[in-house]
Design a protein around this motif. Structure first.
Motif, PDB file in Angstrom:
ATOM      1  N   ARG A  74     -42.678  38.624  39.331  1.00  0.00           N
ATOM      2  CA  ARG A  74     -43.441  37.871  40.327  1.00  0.00           C
ATOM      3  C   ARG A  74     -44.270  38.787  41.232  1.00  0.00           C
ATOM      4  N   SER A  75     -45.274  38.196  41.874  1.00  0.00           N
ATOM      5  CA  SER A  75     -46.008  38.885  42.936  1.00  0.00           C
ATOM      6  C   SER A  75     -45.184  38.669  44.196  1.00  0.00           C
ATOM      7  N   LYS A 129     -55.638  30.352  38.801  1.00  0.00           N
ATOM      8  CA  LYS A 129     -55.730  31.529  37.939  1.00  0.00           C
ATOM      9  C   LYS A 129     -54.503  32.438  38.027  1.00  0.00           C
ATOM     10  N   MET A 130     -53.492  31.991  38.749  1.00  0.00           N
ATOM     11  CA  MET A 130     -52.284  32.821  38.884  1.00  0.00           C
ATOM     12  C   MET A 130     -51.612  32.970  37.516  1.00  0.00           C
ATOM     13  N   ARG A 131     -51.207  34.220  37.190  1.00  0.00           N
ATOM     14  CA  ARG A 131     -50.520  34.466  35.913  1.00  0.00           C
ATOM     15  C   ARG A 131     -49.014  34.382  36.083  1.00  0.00           C
ATOM     16  N   THR A 132     -48.562  34.417  37.325  1.00  0.00           N
ATOM     17  CA  THR A 132     -47.133  34.364  37.602  1.00  0.00           C
ATOM     18  C   THR A 132     -46.923  33.712  38.973  1.00  0.00           C
ATOM     19  N   GLU A 133     -45.641  33.483  39.310  1.00  0.00           N
ATOM     20  CA  GLU A 133     -45.347  32.894  40.618  1.00  0.00           C
ATOM     21  C   GLU A 133     -45.370  33.967  41.695  1.00  0.00           C
ATOM     22  N   ALA A 179     -51.126  37.805  42.108  1.00  0.00           N
ATOM     23  CA  ALA A 179     -50.526  37.169  40.927  1.00  0.00           C
ATOM     24  C   ALA A 179     -51.567  36.875  39.841  1.00  0.00           C
ATOM     25  N   CYS A 180     -52.853  36.953  40.192  1.00  0.00           N
ATOM     26  CA  CYS A 180     -53.935  36.693  39.222  1.00  0.00           C
ATOM     27  C   CYS A 180     -54.311  37.947  38.422  1.00  0.00           C
ATOM     28  N   ASP A 195     -50.821  46.632  29.172  1.00  0.00           N
ATOM     29  CA  ASP A 195     -51.790  45.582  29.493  1.00  0.00           C
ATOM     30  C   ASP A 195     -52.036  45.434  30.992  1.00  0.00           C
ATOM     31  N   LYS A 200     -47.022  28.655  40.492  1.00  0.00           N
ATOM     32  CA  LYS A 200     -48.193  29.123  39.754  1.00  0.00           C
ATOM     33  C   LYS A 200     -49.260  28.039  39.755  1.00  0.00           C
ATOM     34  N   PRO A 242     -54.365  41.142  35.855  1.00  0.00           N
ATOM     35  CA  PRO A 242     -53.883  41.260  34.470  1.00  0.00           C
ATOM     36  C   PRO A 242     -52.629  42.130  34.347  1.00  0.00           C
TER      37      PRO A 242
END
Lengths: 482, 139
Positions: free
Chosen positions: A60-61, A22-26, A52-53, A85, A19, A55
Motif C-alpha cells: 500500500r501507499s 488511477k490508483m494501483r493500490t490502496e 498509489a498511482c 517494474d 482504490k 508504476p
C-alpha cells in the motif's frame, strides 16, 4: 483546502483509502480518530492517493501519523517499488536528502549540569554554525576531500579523528550508503556543499541538550544504556545545500524522463523514472553521495558537541563518554529486501519524513541492539519532549520496517508567526526550564511548540498500532536552532 | 491585478501567487516574492550586478529554474537581490540582469531559510490580460 478523499476505519489506528480512479493500490494511514479529522482538512490524503498511482508500487501507499501536506509525496509517506517494474522519485525522498536525527548519551546526571546549561547552550551556539549562511572558518573542504565525503560518509570524518569506530557501528548503514558516485553530483551541488560541512542550517534543525524523563521499557533502555535523569543530546540536520541541489537537478532530469518513459504524473513534483533506467541509476548514485554528506555533517557536529561539553564542564574526553546511541535517516530511498506475499523481494523503499524501524535480530542493526530492535528517534517540538522507540516485527510486516519521524506541523509557519507575535518566546521557554539560542527570530516564532502536534499523540499511535515500541521519553533543557 | 504578489498558506512550507501585466513583469514580481520571503526586500541595496541565463522545457518549469538560480546565488555567494531586469525571454529561455548585495547580518534579518523551489501545484498562466503564477517553496 479540504479533501474529497474518503477513508474507511479499519481499527482505532488504521484508516484505509480505497482504490479509486488511477490508483494501483490502496492507501493506508496510521492515525487516531482526532488526527484523521485534522488530516482531512488539507490535501495530504490526496498525496497518499497520488503516490498509489505510480508504476510498480508494491503493497500500500502508506502515511505515518505525523503526516502533513508536503509537495508531491506527503511528509510521513512510505512507499515501496519493485526493482523491475517500479520507479524512483527524487520528490519522494525530498530536498533534504538524509535529513536525520542522532542521539548521544552521557554519564552525567541532569541535576549536576543544571547550573551549566546556559553556558553549554551559548558555547554550542558559538561552536556549531547555525542559521542561514553561517559556517566555521576553520573547516573548508578541498574538491578532493568533498569527493571523499561523498563516497565514504561518516567514515571520512572518523578517519580524521573526529569520532570512533563505535560511532560508525551505531549509525543506520554504518554512516555510509554504498554506490555513491560524485561524478553524478553536479558542479553546483559541489559548490553549495563545499562550505556547508558541519553546519546546522535553519528551519526545524537543532541541537538539543536534554535528559531522560521517563523509561517505558526497562530491558530496551538498559540495552541502549539509558537511565532516568541522564543527560542526552539530540542532533537534527541533513545534507544542506548539497542535498537540495541534488534533488533539484534530478527532479529536472526526471521531469523529462517521465515523459520519455510515458509515466502519467498526477503532480509534476512526483516525477520519476523506472528504477532500471539510466536516469534512476544516476539519481541513486547522487542520492547516496548526498546521504553520505549528511552522515558526515551530523558526525562533525557531534565532534563539536563533545568538544563543547569538555570545554564548558572541564572534563577530559575519557570521562565525558558522550556515546552515540544511534543515527537515523528521515528522507531516503533505500534498496532493501522485504517479504511480500511469503516471498523475499528486493524493493526500493521511499521514506519521506519517515524512519526505518527494523525489528530485533535484523542483520542490518548493531550487535548490541539485536535483542531489542533498531532504535528510532522521534524529536518533538522544542518545548515539550522527544521519544526513543525501537523497531518491531509488525513494522517489518506492515510498513516495510518504517514508522513516524516527528511531531508533524499543526500550524503553517505563517499561522505560527501570528500566534507568536508580541510574545517573549525565549522567556516563555525559560520559564519552562528550557534555555534557547537561535540565529533567527523568525525561525523561533515559526518553531513555537504550539506549531506542532503533540508528539506523544503521534508516538502513541505507532506504539498502539505496533509499528514502533516506546522505550524512553526525553525532556529538553537547552536548545540551539538555526 | 491583485498586487505584485501574495503569500499563500501551506502547512509545512510557504507558497506565493505572483502577478504581472506581462510575462516579464510576472517573473520580476515572483523573484521579488522569493527574496521578500527571505528578508525584507527594502533593506537590500543594489551594489553588485550579475547576469543570469536559464532555460527550461515549459513556462512553469522556467519559473522554477529562474527562482532556483537566484536562490543558488544566495546560497553560494550570500547574494540578496532586488533589482531584476529581464533582458530577453523567448522559447523558454530567459536572460536577466539582477542587482543586490552580499548579505550583511547586521542589516539583514533572515525571516526564514528556503531550501528549494518546488514543482508542486506549480502553474504559470495568462487570462484577461493578467499573467499569474503559483509557486511552493520548500523551507
Amino acid at each position: 483546502m479540504a479533501t474529497d478523499i474518503k477513508v474507511e476505519k479499519l481499527d482505532d489506528f488504521r484508516w484505509l483509502i480505497p482504490k479509486t480512479g488511477k490508483m494501483r493500490t490502496e492507501g493506508l494511514v496510521y492515525a487516531d480518530e482526532a488526527m484523521v479529522t485534522e488530516i482531512t482538512k488539507d490535501a495530504s490524503l490526496e498525496q497518499v492517493a497520488n503516490v498509489a498511482c505510480l508504476p510498480g508500487i508494491v503493497g500500500r501507499s502508506m502515511a505515518m501519523p505525523d503526516i502533513h501536506w508536503g509537495y508531491g509525496f506527503p511528509i510521513g509517506g512510505v512507499a515501496a517499488f519493485g526493482m523491475e517494474d517500479g520507479i524512483i522519485s527524487p520528490g519522494g525522498v525530498g530536498y533534504d536528502i538524509n535529513c536525520g536525527v542522532r542521539l548521544l548519551r552521557s554519564d552525567l546526571d541532569a541535576a549536576d549540569i543544571k547550573g551549566d546549561i546556559r553556558a553549554l547552550v551559548n558555547a554550542l551556539f558559538a561552536n556549531i554554525p547555525s542559521g542561514v549562511g553561517s559556517r566555521r572558518k576553520d573547516l573548508k573542504l578541498s574538491a578532493k576531500q568533498l569527493d571523499d565525503v561523498l563516497l565514504k560518509g561518516a567514515r571520512w570524518v572518523v578517519s580524521r579523528g573526529y569520532g570512533t569506530s563505535e560511532d560508525l557501528r551505531h549509525m543506520e548503514g554504518e554512516g555510509c550508503i554504498s554506490g555513491g558516485n560524485p561524478e553524478y553530483v553536479s558542479e553546483r551541488a559541489h559548490k553549495r556543499g563545499k562550505d556547508q560541512m558541519g553546519t546546522l542550517g535553519s528551519g526545524n534543525h537543532f541541537v538539543e541538550v536534554g535528559c531522560v524523563a521517563e523509561i517505558y521499557d526497562e530491558a530496551a533502555a538498559t540495552a541502549l544504556s539509558l537511565y532516568k535523569g541522564q543527560v542526552t543530546v539530540l542532533v537534527h540536520t541533513g545534507s544542506r545545500g548539497l542535498g537540495h541541489q541534488v534533488c533539484d537537478d534530478y527532479i529536472k532530469l526526471l521531469l523529462s524522463a517521465s515523459g520519455k518513459y510515458k509515466i502519467d504524473l498526477p503532480d509534476k513534483q512526483l516525477c520519476c523514472a523506472p528504477i532500471t533506467s539510466k536516469e534512476s541509476r544516476q539519481y541513486l548514485a547522487a542520492m547516496a553521495c548526498a546521504a553520505n554528506f549528511a552522515f558526515c555533517n551530523r558526525q562533525m557536529i557531534t565532534h563539536w558537541v563533545r568538544e563543547t561539553f569538555q570545554q564548558v564542564l572541564k572534563i577530559g574526553p575519557k570521562d565525558l563518554s558522550l556515546d552515540l546511541v544511534y543515527d537515523v535517516c528521515h528522507n531516503m530511498a533505500k534498496i532493501e529486501t522485504h517479504e511480500v506475499d511469503g516471498r523475499e523481494q528486493k524493493l526500493c523503499v521511499h521514506r519521506k519524513g519517515a524512519t526505518r524501524a527494523f525489528p530485533p535480530h535484523s542483520k542490518l542493526i548493531p550487535e548490541d541492539y539485536q535483542e531489542i530492535g533498531q532504535p528510532v528517534l522521534i524529536p518533538g517540538d522544542m518545548g515539550r519532549y522527544s521519544y526513543v522507540l525501537v523497531g518491531t516485527e509488525t513494522a517489518m510486516k506492515e510498513t516495510f520496517g518504517s514508522t513516524c519521524h516527528g511531531a508533524g506541523r499543526r500550524l503553517s509557519r505563517h499561522q505560527a508567526k501570528k500566534v507568536a507575535k508580541g510574545r517573549a518566546i525565549i522567556r516563555e521557554l525559560e520559564d519552562r526550564g528550557i534555555c534557547v539560542r537561535t540565529a533567527g527570530k523568525g525561525t523561533l516564532m515559526e518553531e513555537i511548540p504550539e506549531a506542532y502536534k503533540d508528539v506523544t499523540d503521534v508516538v502513541n499511535v505507532v506504539h498502539n498500532a505496533g509499528i514502533g515500541k516506546k522505550v524512553a521519553r526525553l525532556k529538553p533543557m537547552g536548545v540551539i536552532k538555526g | 491585478m491583485p498586487g505584485k504578489y501574495e503569500y499563500i498558506e501551506h502547512t509545512a512550507d510557504l507558497g506565493f501567487r505572483a502577478y504581472g501585466t506581462t510575462c516579464q513583469e510576472l517573473f520580476v514580481n515572483a523573484a521579488e516574492a522569493l527574496f521578500e520571503a527571505l528578508v525584507s526586500v527594502e533593506t537590500i541595496r543594489e551594489k553588485v550586478q550579475r547576469t543570469v541565463a536559464v532555460t527550461a522545457a515549459a513556462p512553469d518549469e522556467l519559473m522554477v529554474s529562474w527562482l532556483s538560480e537566484l536562490l543558488y546565488l544566495f546560497d553560494t555567494e550570500g547574494l540578496l537581490l532586488r533589482g531584476f531586469e529581464i533582458k530577453s525571454m523567448k522559447n523558454n529561455r530567459l536572460e536577466a540582469t539582477v542587482r543586490g548585495e552580499i548579505m550583511d547580518p547586521a542589516r539583514h534579518e533572515i525571516k526564514t531559510g528556503i531550501k528549494a523551489v518546488t514543482y508542486h501545484q506549480l502553474y504559470v498562466r495568462q487570462g484577461n490580460g493578467i499573467w499569474e503564477s503559483q509557486v511552493i517553496l520548500d523551507l
